[in-house]
Design a protein around this motif. Structure first.
Motif, mmCIF file in Angstrom:
data_model
loop_
_atom_site.group_PDB
_atom_site.id
_atom_site.type_symbol
_atom_site.label_atom_id
_atom_site.label_comp_id
_atom_site.label_asym_id
_atom_site.label_seq_id
_atom_site.Cartn_x
_atom_site.Cartn_y
_atom_site.Cartn_z
ATOM 1 N N GLN A 16 0.830 -1.211 0.000
ATOM 2 C CA GLN A 16 0.000 0.000 0.000
ATOM 3 C C GLN A 16 0.861 1.256 0.000
ATOM 4 O O GLN A 16 0.566 2.228 -0.696
ATOM 5 C CB GLN A 16 -0.922 -0.009 1.229
ATOM 6 C CG GLN A 16 -2.047 -1.033 1.165
ATOM 7 C CD GLN A 16 -3.081 -0.686 0.114
ATOM 8 O OE1 GLN A 16 -3.264 0.474 -0.284
ATOM 9 N NE2 GLN A 16 -3.778 -1.707 -0.374
ATOM 10 N N ALA A 17 1.945 1.246 0.784
ATOM 11 C CA ALA A 17 2.834 2.411 0.817
ATOM 12 C C ALA A 17 3.503 2.628 -0.535
ATOM 13 O O ALA A 17 3.632 3.769 -1.004
ATOM 14 C CB ALA A 17 3.892 2.218 1.912
ATOM 15 N N ASP A 18 3.939 1.523 -1.174
ATOM 16 C CA ASP A 18 4.570 1.643 -2.490
ATOM 17 C C ASP A 18 3.579 2.174 -3.519
ATOM 18 O O ASP A 18 3.918 3.029 -4.354
ATOM 19 C CB ASP A 18 5.109 0.281 -2.911
ATOM 20 C CG ASP A 18 5.848 0.348 -4.234
ATOM 21 O OD1 ASP A 18 6.897 1.010 -4.297
ATOM 22 O OD2 ASP A 18 5.365 -0.249 -5.220
ATOM 23 N N LYS A 19 2.358 1.697 -3.473
ATOM 24 C CA LYS A 19 1.318 2.179 -4.388
ATOM 25 C C LYS A 19 1.028 3.658 -4.166
ATOM 26 O O LYS A 19 0.897 4.431 -5.126
ATOM 27 C CB LYS A 19 0.043 1.351 -4.190
ATOM 28 C CG LYS A 19 -1.119 1.788 -5.063
ATOM 29 C CD LYS A 19 -2.359 0.944 -4.769
ATOM 30 C CE LYS A 19 -3.548 1.425 -5.587
ATOM 31 N NZ LYS A 19 -4.772 0.621 -5.280
ATOM 32 N N GLN A 20 0.953 4.068 -2.896
ATOM 33 C CA GLN A 20 0.673 5.467 -2.593
ATOM 34 C C GLN A 20 1.825 6.365 -3.014
ATOM 35 O O GLN A 20 1.623 7.472 -3.531
ATOM 36 C CB GLN A 20 0.408 5.629 -1.097
ATOM 37 C CG GLN A 20 -0.062 7.016 -0.689
ATOM 38 C CD GLN A 20 -1.419 7.352 -1.254
ATOM 39 O OE1 GLN A 20 -2.440 6.863 -0.818
ATOM 40 N NE2 GLN A 20 -1.444 8.199 -2.270
ATOM 41 N N GLY B 204 -2.999 11.636 0.883
ATOM 42 C CA GLY B 204 -3.378 10.424 0.178
ATOM 43 C C GLY B 204 -4.500 9.670 0.857
ATOM 44 O O GLY B 204 -5.319 10.227 1.597
ATOM 45 N N ASP B 205 -4.517 8.371 0.614
ATOM 46 C CA ASP B 205 -5.590 7.516 1.109
ATOM 47 C C ASP B 205 -5.383 7.158 2.581
ATOM 48 O O ASP B 205 -4.288 7.275 3.130
ATOM 49 C CB ASP B 205 -5.658 6.235 0.280
ATOM 50 C CG ASP B 205 -5.943 6.529 -1.187
ATOM 51 O OD1 ASP B 205 -6.618 7.536 -1.446
ATOM 52 O OD2 ASP B 205 -5.480 5.756 -2.052
ATOM 53 N N ARG B 206 -6.443 6.685 3.186
ATOM 54 C CA ARG B 206 -6.427 6.259 4.585
ATOM 55 C C ARG B 206 -6.308 4.747 4.634
ATOM 56 O O ARG B 206 -7.016 4.034 3.911
ATOM 57 C CB ARG B 206 -7.702 6.724 5.280
ATOM 58 C CG ARG B 206 -7.767 6.445 6.778
ATOM 59 C CD ARG B 206 -9.003 7.104 7.347
ATOM 60 N NE ARG B 206 -9.122 6.895 8.783
ATOM 61 C CZ ARG B 206 -9.752 5.868 9.346
ATOM 62 N NH1 ARG B 206 -10.354 4.970 8.572
ATOM 63 N NH2 ARG B 206 -9.821 5.754 10.651
ATOM 64 N N TYR B 207 -5.400 4.282 5.478
ATOM 65 C CA TYR B 207 -5.192 2.835 5.594
ATOM 66 C C TYR B 207 -4.879 2.500 7.044
ATOM 67 O O TYR B 207 -3.914 3.018 7.623
ATOM 68 C CB TYR B 207 -4.040 2.381 4.684
ATOM 69 C CG TYR B 207 -3.772 0.899 4.719
ATOM 70 C CD1 TYR B 207 -4.631 -0.001 4.108
ATOM 71 C CD2 TYR B 207 -2.650 0.399 5.382
ATOM 72 C CE1 TYR B 207 -4.382 -1.360 4.133
ATOM 73 C CE2 TYR B 207 -2.395 -0.962 5.418
ATOM 74 C CZ TYR B 207 -3.268 -1.842 4.793
ATOM 75 O OH TYR B 207 -3.022 -3.183 4.824
ATOM 76 N N LEU B 208 -5.719 1.658 7.653
ATOM 77 C CA LEU B 208 -5.540 1.210 9.037
ATOM 78 C C LEU B 208 -5.427 2.383 10.006
ATOM 79 O O LEU B 208 -4.563 2.427 10.893
ATOM 80 C CB LEU B 208 -4.305 0.315 9.157
ATOM 81 C CG LEU B 208 -4.342 -1.006 8.360
ATOM 82 C CD1 LEU B 208 -3.042 -1.777 8.556
ATOM 83 C CD2 LEU B 208 -5.530 -1.853 8.784
ATOM 84 N N GLY B 209 -6.294 3.377 9.833
ATOM 85 C CA GLY B 209 -6.335 4.511 10.748
ATOM 86 C C GLY B 209 -5.273 5.553 10.514
ATOM 87 O O GLY B 209 -5.163 6.502 11.291
ATOM 88 N N GLU B 210 -4.462 5.384 9.462
ATOM 89 C CA GLU B 210 -3.408 6.345 9.159
ATOM 90 C C GLU B 210 -3.620 6.932 7.775
ATOM 91 O O GLU B 210 -4.104 6.258 6.864
ATOM 92 C CB GLU B 210 -2.023 5.690 9.235
ATOM 93 C CG GLU B 210 -1.636 5.249 10.627
ATOM 94 C CD GLU B 210 -0.252 4.634 10.672
ATOM 95 O OE1 GLU B 210 0.403 4.711 11.718
ATOM 96 O OE2 GLU B 210 0.176 4.067 9.630
ATOM 97 N N ARG B 211 -3.262 8.188 7.661
ATOM 98 C CA ARG B 211 -3.402 8.910 6.394
ATOM 99 C C ARG B 211 -2.015 9.200 5.831
ATOM 100 O O ARG B 211 -1.140 9.704 6.526
ATOM 101 C CB ARG B 211 -4.148 10.223 6.611
ATOM 102 C CG ARG B 211 -4.348 11.063 5.368
ATOM 103 C CD ARG B 211 -5.469 10.560 4.497
ATOM 104 N NE ARG B 211 -6.748 10.630 5.188
ATOM 105 C CZ ARG B 211 -7.914 10.301 4.622
ATOM 106 N NH1 ARG B 211 -7.928 9.870 3.363
ATOM 107 N NH2 ARG B 211 -9.022 10.385 5.310
#
Length: 745
Positions: free
Chosen positions: A214-218, A254-261
């Motif tokens: 997810q981090a690489d995609k973002q 960016g997007d939100r993932y597991l409570g982090e933006r």
């Protein structure tokens, strides 16, 4: 009537300003700073990307300059074998992954060191062009990107040779922390290199691997957006007068993932001076820094306070405007109409006298003048009857108090950011990491300076003529602005050759055995001196004195606050703002922070970041000691930075600042419009009231001149016309004598 004078414009402008202020209050105060990710965190990522862009640009330009200077110095002497050229360069600099010497005419590889270079990507036919020697990027078979730098080796009677050096697009000395990632992005939006993103295949746990994906995609999404935004002109990308970073920079969410933006900052490579392009800036690269930030679940978007404040302003403003219309504007216009009626000769109907203030005094005087025009004698009115009513100044003061009752609480009491302000931990982390990055940049700059001195010492070699040594020193001074003076000392301290300013190193001593040192000669600034021994010259050495402005310029980073470089005794060597040489840090806790951080250097600990609270005053501070190798590592310096939290875009401070601003705008609008009304209307009206009563008392000699062409001026003109129609004392005596003669006859 005058366009800007009169009673109507000030009241109309005040009405518009109060309505606008009510709208601004409703839209801004209720939602001030109520974001899941504070703006301060976003701006901090932007500044982090700017630091990376500055470091990368300086590294590329320094690499190109060093390669070009060494090639010029080699070319100025006798021919040197290609292997000797690469060996000498490699013994001084360790910044290149690979070097090579190529014969331009044939394309033959004459010597090589390090990794294999993609020489087939070099178009030897374009080397003679203006930009033929400009650095360029090439992509290797494994997908990695290399930056190739070029310089010419030219000796009379020998084929021209090309000196090539390759380097990776990695950031020198960037401190990322635990979770931040940073990337170099090309003009097409593709990532050329990145740091901080782990390999998913080497991580344990499906959750961790998914998080990395997810981090690489973002990061890739941020890279594409940043490359597009970086093509904007720097002037068009910022607010007017914002200053700061000279290139294009900004922040992205960016997007939100597991409570982090995911929050990112981006910055294009910009030159050290506005409008000045360098070899690095022509590559069109952009730096993107990304970090996941935990969202604040307590943040709300309630607009209750803003709506209540706007409603209160509308109520108070409505009462104020009503008072001005009812007690100032309406009576004045009534006087204007009554005065014009009397000048037309309509004397049958009594004057409608206002109830209070100067308007009532003028109305009463008009009524007396009407009776005098009908033949009644002039009679003097008693002083209590004239002064017993409230004046217009009192009404203006009441309006000012009403508006102050709304503005003062906003300025002084409401929405105060007290000791309960929540400073995001990310801000403390960023202060620490940016200070560590800055420390490494200062250390590397001094190391690079000493490496240049070592290179100069090697290239001077066996040259004994002062003119030949001075030529090498002058060339180095011209290409590097970090030096204030360069000179060659023999073993007894005698200056053999120099360039730049006069030497400030003690002349009664030989060259120092310390690579970099600081001396205090009692002047206005510390003297930083680098020394490089010349092999085979019996203790002779090349000495360079660094400009203190060069050190201070490295410390000027937006969003980092006050920055100081201190020595092992915590005495200030350099700063980004004004300072005195070898002064102490401004507070004991900063001194303790620098001392405690400096003591941890040998145990591999990280730099320190801390949040100080002193009542309502909150300060973010960080310290980072010199850590790493090189000539400057023995200095024992520490970089300390601090800034007040009140200067950051933290929600509580944002709400406080906007509340205070609303109060200031309210006071400004009231002072401007009511002051305008007082100057244009109230003061002339008070003066006119005295003149009207004097005229009604029998003063026929004083001519009445209008001050402005407005309602007060119109009433003044009417009174002047009435004065001209009234009989003087001489006329009354003459009329009385004529009437007596007619009676006897």
């Amino acid at each position: 009537m005058s366009l800007l004078g009169g009673i109507r414009p000030p009241i109309a402008v005040l009405s518009v300003l109060l309505l606008a202020l009510a709208g601004v209050t409703a839209l801004t105060l209720g939602r001030a700073g109520q974001e899941a990710v504070p703006k301060a965190v976003k701006l901090s990522q932007q500044h982090f990307a700017e630091d990376g862009a500055i470091a990368l640009r300086a590294s590329i330009d320094e690499s190109v300059t060093d390669l070009t200077r060494n090639a010029e110095l080699f070319s100025a002497g006798d021919p040197v074998p290609p292997d000797a050229v690469l060996d000498k360069i490699g013994s001084v600099y360790q910044k290149w992954r690979g070097t090579a010497v190529v014969e331009i005419s044939s394309g033959k590889l004459l010597a090589a060191r390090g990794e294999n270079l993609p020489l087939t990507a070099i178009d030897r036919g374009k080397l003679a062009d203006k930009d033929g020697l400009a650095p360029r990027m090439v992509r290797l078979e494994d997908g990695e990107t290399r930056l190739l730098s070029f310089a010419l080796l030219t000796w009379e009677g020998k084929p021209q040779q090309l000196l090539v050096a390759s380097s990776s697009l990695r950031f020198p000395g960037i401190s990322l922390g635990k979770f931040r990632s940073i990337a170099v992005v090309g003009q097409d939006g593709h990532i050329l290199s990145d740091d901080g993103i782990a390999d998913p295949s080497q991580e344990d746990g499906a959750g961790r691997r998914e998080q990395i994906k997810q981090a690489d995609k973002q990061l890739k999404a941020f890279a594409a957006t940043a490359a597009k935004k970086s093509r904007t002109h720097p002037i068009m990308s910022k607010e007017p007068g914002s200053g700061g970073f000279l290139g294009v920079s900004g922040h992205l969410t960016g997007d939100r993932y597991l409570g982090e933006r995911a929050v990112a900052g981006y910055a294009s490579l910009a030159g050290p001076e506005a409008g000045k392009a360098t070899d690095a800036t022509r590559l069109g690269l952009t730096v993107v820094a990304m970090v996941p930030v935990a969202e604040d679940s307590t943040a709300t978007t309630s607009s209750a306070f803003g709506l209540l404040a706007a409603a209160a302003l509308l109520l108070i403003g409505g009462v104020t405007i009503f008072l001005l219309l009812r007690t100032v504007q309406r009576p004045l216009i009534q006087l204007f109409l009554e005065g014009r009626r009397l000048t037309r000769g309509d004397l049958e109907r009594p004057v409608s006298v206002p109830r209070r203030g100067e308007a009532a005094r003028i109305g009463a005087a008009l009524e007396r003048l009407r009776r005098q025009l009908l033949g009644a004698p002039a009679d003097k009115q008693s002083a209590p009857a004239r002064r017993g009513r409230f004046g217009t100044r009192t009404l203006i003061a009441v309006c000012a108090v009403l508006l102050l009752a709304w503005s003062a609480p906003l300025m002084l009491m409401l929405n105060r950011a007290g000791d309960s302000v929540v400073v995001p931990q990310q801000m403390v982390n960023d202060q620490r990491e940016r200070t560590d990055t800055l420390t490494d940049r200062v250390r590397r700059a001094l190391n690079e300076g000493h490496a240049d001195l070592t290179s100069v010492a090697s290239l001077i070699g066996d040259r004994t003529e002062a003119s030949e040594m001075s030529k090498v020193l002058e060339s180095t001074m011209h290409q590097h602005t970090r030096y204030q003076s360069l000179y060659v000392l023999d073993a007894k301290g005698k200056v053999l050759a120099k360039a730049g300013d006069d030497p400030r190193s003690p002349s009664d001593e030989g060259p120092s055995d310390k690579a970099v040192r600081v001396i205090d000669e009692g002047g206005k600034e510390p003297v930083i001196i680098g020394t490089a021994e010349m092999a085979g010259r019996d203790g002779a050495a090349v000495v360079g004195e660094f400009r203190i402005e060069f050190l201070n310029s490295l410390l000027k980073r937006p969003g980092l606050g006050q920055v100081r470089v201190v020595d092992a005794k915590r005495k200030v060597i350099g700063a980004n703002y004004g300072y005195q040489e070898f002064e102490s840090l401004p507070s004991g806790r900063l001194n303790a922070l620098a001392e405690g951080t400096g003591q941890k250097v040998g145990v591999g600990t990280r730099p320190s970041g801390v949040l100080y609270r002193d009542g309502d005053e909150i300060q973010i501070a960080a310290a980072a000691p010199f850590a790493g190798g090189g000539a400057a590592s023995s200095l024992g310096w520490t970089v300390v930075s601090w800034q007040p939290a009140s200067g950051l875009a933290i929600p509580e401070y944002t709400l406080q600042n906007r509340t205070v601003l609303a109060g200031l705008l309210g006071i400004t609008a009231a002072a401007a419009c009511l002051g305008w009304l007082h100057i244009v209307v109230v003061r002339p009206l008070r003066h006119l009231a005295d003149q009207a009563e004097a005229l009604a008392d029998g003063d026929r000699r004083t001519v009445l001149y209008p001050t402005h062409h407005d309602e007060v001026g119109a009433v003044t003109r009417s009174l002047e016309l009435i004065r001209q129609q009234l009989p003087t004392g001489t006329q009354r005596k003459r009329d009385g004598a004529t009437a007596g003669l007619a009676g006897r006859n």
